[in-house]
Design an enzyme around this catalytic site. Sequence first.
Site, PDB file in Angstrom:
ATOM      1  N   PRO A 140      21.591  55.252   2.349  1.00 33.95           N
ATOM      2  CA  PRO A 140      22.704  55.215   1.389  1.00 33.95           C
ATOM      3  C   PRO A 140      23.931  56.022   1.814  1.00 33.95           C
ATOM      4  O   PRO A 140      23.826  57.128   2.347  1.00 33.95           O
ATOM      5  CB  PRO A 140      22.065  55.802   0.123  1.00 33.95           C
ATOM      6  CG  PRO A 140      20.622  55.416   0.227  1.00 33.95           C
ATOM      7  CD  PRO A 140      20.302  55.533   1.691  1.00 33.95           C
ATOM      8  N   CYS A 141      25.101  55.440   1.515  1.00 32.76           N
ATOM      9  CA  CYS A 141      26.379  56.023   1.925  1.00 32.76           C
ATOM     10  C   CYS A 141      26.980  57.031   0.946  1.00 32.76           C
ATOM     11  O   CYS A 141      27.703  57.940   1.369  1.00 32.76           O
ATOM     12  CB  CYS A 141      27.399  54.911   2.144  1.00 32.76           C
ATOM     13  SG  CYS A 141      26.924  53.704   3.391  1.00 32.76           S
ATOM     14  N   PRO A 142      26.778  56.887  -0.391  1.00 37.73           N
ATOM     15  CA  PRO A 142      27.490  57.761  -1.338  1.00 37.73           C
ATOM     16  C   PRO A 142      27.383  59.258  -1.077  1.00 37.73           C
ATOM     17  O   PRO A 142      28.344  59.986  -1.361  1.00 37.73           O
ATOM     18  CB  PRO A 142      26.862  57.377  -2.689  1.00 37.73           C
ATOM     19  CG  PRO A 142      26.473  55.944  -2.522  1.00 37.73           C
ATOM     20  CD  PRO A 142      25.986  55.852  -1.106  1.00 37.73           C
TER      21      PRO A 142
END
Length: 419
Positions: free
Chosen positions: A77-79
């Site tokens: 995941p990027c967030p």
Amino acid sequence: MADLSAVEICAGAGGQSLGLELAGFGHKLAVELDENAVNTLRKNRGHWDVRHGDVADEGTWNPKEFPDIDLLAGGVPCPPFSIAGKQLGATDERDLFAWAVELAGRMQPRALLLENVRGLSMPRFSAYRQHVRDRLKELDYWSDWKLLHASDYGVPQLRPRFVLVALRNEDAPWFEWPEKTPYQGTVGTALFDLMAADGWPGARVWRDKANDIAPTVVGGSKKHGGADLGPTRAKAAWRALGVDAMGIADAPPSESHPIDFLPKLTTKMVERLQGWGPEPDYAWEFTGRKTATYRQIGNAFPPPVARAVGRSIANALERKGQPKELSEVEDEVMHDRLYLALKGAPAPLTEKELVKLAGEKIDPPTFERRIAMLARDFVIDEDDQLGGRAYRLVGFKGFVGQEGHERHVRFAEMRSRIS
């Protein structure tokens, strides 16, 4: 038939999956949390073992069932690292980067490939990056980071991605980052056939106006209200290319639309900008309604970029070319000297001692800011002594598989909004 094997975590809708397949990797397993993306993977590769659920939950899959894998890959995941978010890093319940490194330690694949947003390359995460490389070294892997732009690998979009490649020490001398093959065209030339498909008389004028590559497509998340092409600055860039970025259209403009109409993109057009099609090798079908489809496409690792990096890894594993000194293939990524000073200290050190050990000129306000930044990802004990306050790095805050880690509670609470 693929000669090399792969397990892919956080597989999304298959951008990296397709690219790795084209690079010669056969999937033993793909794991993904989002149901729509799982359905897309199963629709396109029904013979794969595709699991739906939290990748860190051994109720979803058991890493022990997949020994002797050539490549462990994932778009974690990027967030936690996104400039558009809060950059919580190790304290974000979605952060799986350090966990994936520990997973490599458990599974012992010959190679590891992880990709993420450009934000991970920023100074905010210099210590986090160093922690990852140090841990991989302890696990007997050589590793390197590199910022790659999709437009340098045949994709009509800027899309910078920060990529980590790690290989066992015996294979690493054969690794080379892929050579650039820049996209030769514009948004207009890439999408003209799709924009003109329903007879719009303004398609040729639009093609000539859309005379640059696309800004980065932003897929968004379940926290985001709907499908659009990004924040204010991105919308302005799209408008300069003749695109209304305030949503995604169901169909291209028709013969009834005026020549000066400002069109929206369709999901098929966004597919093209992400590197799917029109070549048969890059054909892919997406499932779900329009917004879900757009998010799957927009959040993907472009298949041509994954193919290029995957081929470089495959060449190393197959010992192709001439072995090199590892310093010849390593990318220059600056790390945090203050973190290194803390990490290497056998006992608590004062500000003055740490600054001297770090070899940097750091004034007191900057030192406090740097310590505060490090404390977002690491546990740092502070103790008042006669010579001043002393600091000691105690541990890493991130989730690396601990059963009692607070990540599990936060993840369960936020699951319906995680994507």
